[in-house]
Write a protein that holds these residues in place. Structure first.
Motif, short mmCIF file in Angstrom:
data_model
loop_
_atom_site.label_atom_id
_atom_site.label_comp_id
_atom_site.label_asym_id
_atom_site.label_seq_id
_atom_site.Cartn_x
_atom_site.Cartn_y
_atom_site.Cartn_z
N GLY A 1 30.08 19.99 -13.83
CA GLY A 1 29.86 20.86 -15.04
C GLY A 1 31.04 21.37 -15.64
O GLY A 1 31.96 21.28 -15.31
N PRO A 2 30.74 22.00 -16.90
CA PRO A 2 31.86 22.49 -17.79
C PRO A 2 32.73 23.69 -17.08
O PRO A 2 34.09 23.81 -17.74
CB PRO A 2 30.97 22.92 -18.93
N MET A 3 32.25 24.28 -16.06
CA MET A 3 32.81 25.48 -15.42
C MET A 3 34.04 24.88 -14.49
O MET A 3 34.40 25.56 -13.63
CB MET A 3 32.01 26.46 -14.99
N ARG A 4 33.67 23.74 -14.06
CA ARG A 4 34.59 23.20 -13.11
C ARG A 4 36.08 23.73 -13.34
O ARG A 4 36.64 23.09 -14.49
CB ARG A 4 34.57 21.56 -12.92
N ALA A 5 36.84 24.11 -12.64
CA ALA A 5 38.21 24.67 -12.90
C ALA A 5 39.22 23.28 -12.88
O ALA A 5 40.24 23.43 -13.87
CB ALA A 5 38.75 25.70 -12.00
N GLU A 6 39.20 22.28 -11.93
CA GLU A 6 40.15 21.57 -11.64
C GLU A 6 39.79 20.24 -12.61
O GLU A 6 38.57 20.10 -12.79
CB GLU A 6 40.11 21.05 -10.26
N PRO A 7 40.69 19.54 -13.04
CA PRO A 7 40.24 18.30 -13.84
C PRO A 7 39.64 17.44 -13.01
O PRO A 7 39.56 17.27 -11.66
CB PRO A 7 41.68 17.55 -14.12
N LEU A 8 38.77 16.71 -13.60
CA LEU A 8 37.92 15.78 -12.87
C LEU A 8 38.57 14.06 -13.24
O LEU A 8 38.67 13.99 -14.50
CB LEU A 8 36.24 15.65 -13.57
N ALA A 9 38.45 13.51 -12.15
CA ALA A 9 38.91 12.14 -12.40
C ALA A 9 37.76 11.26 -12.49
O ALA A 9 36.56 11.43 -12.25
CB ALA A 9 39.79 11.51 -11.07
N LEU A 10 37.96 9.98 -13.23
CA LEU A 10 37.09 9.28 -13.59
C LEU A 10 37.31 7.94 -12.95
O LEU A 10 38.22 7.40 -12.14
CB LEU A 10 37.31 8.74 -15.09
N ASP A 11 35.87 7.20 -12.87
CA ASP A 11 35.95 5.65 -12.17
C ASP A 11 36.15 4.63 -13.46
O ASP A 11 35.83 5.02 -14.22
CB ASP A 11 34.84 5.82 -11.36
N TRP A 12 36.63 3.47 -12.72
CA TRP A 12 36.81 2.33 -13.87
C TRP A 12 36.34 1.32 -13.42
O TRP A 12 36.16 0.93 -12.12
CB TRP A 12 38.47 1.99 -13.96
N VAL A 13 35.78 0.38 -14.17
CA VAL A 13 35.28 -0.93 -14.05
C VAL A 13 35.77 -1.70 -15.11
O VAL A 13 36.06 -1.39 -16.03
CB VAL A 13 33.34 -0.95 -13.92
N ALA A 14 35.82 -3.13 -14.57
CA ALA A 14 36.31 -4.22 -15.52
C ALA A 14 34.99 -4.65 -15.98
O ALA A 14 34.06 -5.21 -15.24
CB ALA A 14 37.15 -4.97 -14.75
N VAL B 1 48.27 1.00 -12.96
CA VAL B 1 47.35 0.71 -11.87
C VAL B 1 46.35 -0.32 -12.57
O VAL B 1 46.06 -1.26 -11.77
CB VAL B 1 46.73 2.02 -11.48
N LEU B 2 45.70 0.10 -13.52
CA LEU B 2 44.41 -0.81 -14.15
C LEU B 2 45.22 -2.41 -14.58
O LEU B 2 44.47 -3.24 -14.44
CB LEU B 2 43.96 -0.17 -15.19
N ALA B 3 46.51 -2.08 -15.13
CA ALA B 3 46.98 -3.48 -15.68
C ALA B 3 47.33 -4.52 -14.65
O ALA B 3 47.17 -5.71 -14.69
CB ALA B 3 48.41 -3.16 -16.35
N ASP B 4 47.53 -3.97 -13.53
CA ASP B 4 47.69 -4.82 -12.29
C ASP B 4 46.59 -5.25 -11.59
O ASP B 4 46.59 -6.43 -10.75
CB ASP B 4 48.28 -3.96 -11.18
N LEU B 5 45.30 -4.79 -12.03
CA LEU B 5 44.21 -5.42 -11.56
C LEU B 5 43.16 -6.26 -12.49
O LEU B 5 42.12 -6.79 -12.27
CB LEU B 5 43.27 -4.12 -11.22
N VAL B 6 43.67 -5.98 -13.90
CA VAL B 6 42.66 -6.62 -14.81
C VAL B 6 43.38 -7.98 -15.76
O VAL B 6 44.54 -7.76 -15.98
CB VAL B 6 42.14 -5.55 -16.04
N ASP B 7 42.51 -8.81 -15.74
CA ASP B 7 43.12 -9.90 -16.55
C ASP B 7 42.80 -9.96 -18.03
O ASP B 7 41.73 -9.12 -18.31
CB ASP B 7 42.93 -11.28 -15.91
#
Length: 574
Positions: free
Chosen positions: A172-185, A214-220
């Motif tokens: 939620g919006p009151m989370r103090a620390e940044p939230l990391a995202l997940d990634w899919v190709a 990191v993503l450039a090394d994983l995605v064609d």
């Protein structure tokens, strides 16, 4: 559970039960104190209000309701009595079930009301540990202030339906620390893209250099890496895209990459540290009875609306001075030609919203409706005057709203879609976002030479974008613009500063009269008749439709039209 959380939800619930007259609740409300509550005191200005129900009666303290309704909730508790049992206090979800009679989805909605109390407890608990003093040029503090109330006057507004209290704390919006995202190709030939070329390179816009590598090394080249909210990755992606995961049309890449802060809408996140770019991602949970998906057809319609508004802002001197637009042309989403109007593609999409340069104090207007004026007032001005401020805000709001109406269009002007930019206590301009609900009256558009955005709308489907009358278009200003947005702010100001709301309705009436003067005669005539002289205004009903329809399986919030007294009629205000 603190009494404050339940009290905030109960206030919205009682007020909407009275205004919408749900199952005759408002019509059966009468002044009077039951004998069982004879020892309970009243504060100055309070009244007892009792409503007879099949199970006995409910009773609470109310105050005169102002321009829009007979009574407004004053303070708890709300008591249940009669039927031979001792009177006892009710929880909000209990009152909802008692008051809603035989309406079909009372159990589901009562669960949302219960969740609203629980989630309010989480938000307020986390809020206490944060410094929410707004900072010049930055939106996050204002987003968090807005999240303490969310949509004014809606009893489930504080609930994230489908989430536990722990998930609200985590995402939620009151989370103090940044939230990391997940990634899919995702295979590029299975995606639909926005018209901005940057739609083809989302990672470059939201990640630092090391994350991009990191993503450039994983995605064609056949694939594009797109972000997925971590809750969505865990709970919806495998169920909704199991076949595509098996055939490698969608490939999980990496988890926990990037730094973002959730905003009040939850699915939109600021980059951390803050930049002009926000990331909007779908979530298969619901707020206000609507699922928080991101269908590509809505993103495409938002682009069309943005282009329409851009042309009007460029040609109109007042709009050019008062309005800036977020750029919402950078996006991609799952493309299924066989399911163009379905909701499944909205489970896998992403948009990067780009703000104009922001200076001064920038706040979602929804933040001004929060009960946080001990923080807001000194941040806006060291000599803050609530009546002067509301006068300035109302006039500036009417100026740009009317300026759009003269061309036959109206953005959706509730407080979450409009950001106000302030310098001192003066409005510099408004920044508009979420363009997909720009509403149109084609006859006025044609007269003004405005270009039709030509929305893609499912044939035969119910829609509220292209309207058949000028009065319907103006109705959205009366409901979302005035009664939800400006009146939400007026309500918060009155509670904090002890004002009579009639003083602020008077300021709005004066603003309307002044801002009518530059308009074409045909437009001014309709606005004058509907805003100043009609006996009633349309109102936005939210609880009754939610109880009758249940949570929407799509992205539209359940809502209907009711009627309230005209708060700007000469007999209603000074």
């Amino acid at each position: 559970m603190s009494a404050e959380s339940a009290e905030l939800v109960m206030r919205d619930l009682v007020d909407v039960l009275l205004q919408e007259d749900l199952a005759g609740f408002g019509a059966r409300a009468e002044a009077g104190q039951p004998a069982e509550l004879a020892g309970e005191p009243l504060a100055p200005g309070e009244l007892w209000c009792r409503v007879k129900l099949a199970a006995g009666w409910v009773c609470c303290r109310v105050r005169p309701g102002g321009a829009l309704q007979r009574y407004r909730y004053a303070r708890g508790p709300v008591w249940l009595g009669g039927g031979g049992s001792a009177a006892r206090p009710l929880r909000p979800e209990e009152l909802l079930v008692l008051a809603s009679g035989e309406l079909a989805d009372a159990a589901e909605v009562s669960e949302d009301v219960r969740a609203a109390v629980e989630h309010t407890e989480v938000v307020l608990g986390q809020r206490a540990a944060l410094d929410l003093t707004p900072q010049e040029g930055r939106l996050l503090a204002g987003e968090r202030l807005a999240a303490t109330r969310n949509r004014p006057f809606h009893p489930t507004a504080r609930a994230a339906s489908g989430w536990t209290a722990g998930e609200v704390a985590r995402y939620g919006p009151m989370r103090a620390e940044p939230l990391a995202l997940d990634w899919v190709a995702v295979r590029r030939d299975r995606l639909r893209f926005g018209t901005d070329p940057d739609s083809q390179r989302l990672p470059d816009l939201v990640l630092a250099a090391e994350g991009r590598q990191v993503l450039a090394d994983l995605v064609d080249d056949e694939y594009l890496a797109i972000p997925v909210h971590p809750w969505q990755f865990d709970h919806l992606l495998p169920a909704q895209f199991g076949e595509e995961l098996a055939t490698r049309a969608v490939i999980p890449l990496v988890r926990g990459l990037g730094r973002c802060h959730p905003t009040a809408s939850i699915r939109t996140l600021t980059t951390a540290p803050e930049t002009r770019r926000h990331v909007k991602l779908p979530l298969g949970m619901a707020t206000l009875g609507a699922t928080r998906l991101l269908p590509p057809r809505y993103l495409a319609n938002a682009e069309r609306a943005q282009e329409c508004m851009r042309e009007l802002v460029d040609r109109d001197t007042l709009l050019r001075r008062r309005v800036a637009l977020c750029d919402e042309r950078i996006w991609c989403g799952w493309h299924d030609p066989a399911d163009e109007f379905g909701d499944r593609p909205g489970q896998l999409a992403a948009q990067v919203r780009v703000y104009p340069e922001l200076d001064g104090l920038v706040l979602p207007m929804a933040a001004l409706a929060a009960h946080e004026w001990d923080v807001l007032a000194p941040a806006i001005s060291d000599r803050f005057d609530p009546v002067d401020f509301f006068r300035e805000l109302a006039k500036s709001f009417c100026e740009f709203g009317f300026a759009f109406l003269r061309y036959g269009v109206l953005p959706e002007l509730h407080g979450q879609n409009v950001v106000v930019q302030l310098r001192g206590a003066r409005v510099q301009r408004f920044v508009l976002r979420d363009h997909d609900t720009l509403r149109l009256f084609p006859e006025w558009m044609a007269s003004a030479g405005a270009r039709d955005p030509e929305y893609a709308i499912k044939p035969g489907a119910a829609q509220s974008l292209r309207l058949e009358s000028a009065e319907s278009l103006v109705g959205y200003l009366q409901t979302l613009g005035f009664q939800v947005n400006l009146y939400g702010i007026a309500d918060a100001l009155c509670r904090h500063f002890g004002l009579d709301e009639g003083v602020l309705w008077t300021q709005l009436r004066l603003a309307v009269r002044e801002c009518l003067q530059p308009l074409p005669a045909a437009v001014a005539e309709v606005l004058r008749a509907r805003l100043l002289h009609a006996e009633t205004w349309p109102s936005r009903e939210v609880l009754g439709p939610l109880l009758r329809q249940g949570r929407s399986s799509g992205v539209s919030m359940p809502a209907g039209l009711g009627v309230v007294p005209n708060p700007l009629a000469s007999g209603m205000v000074g």
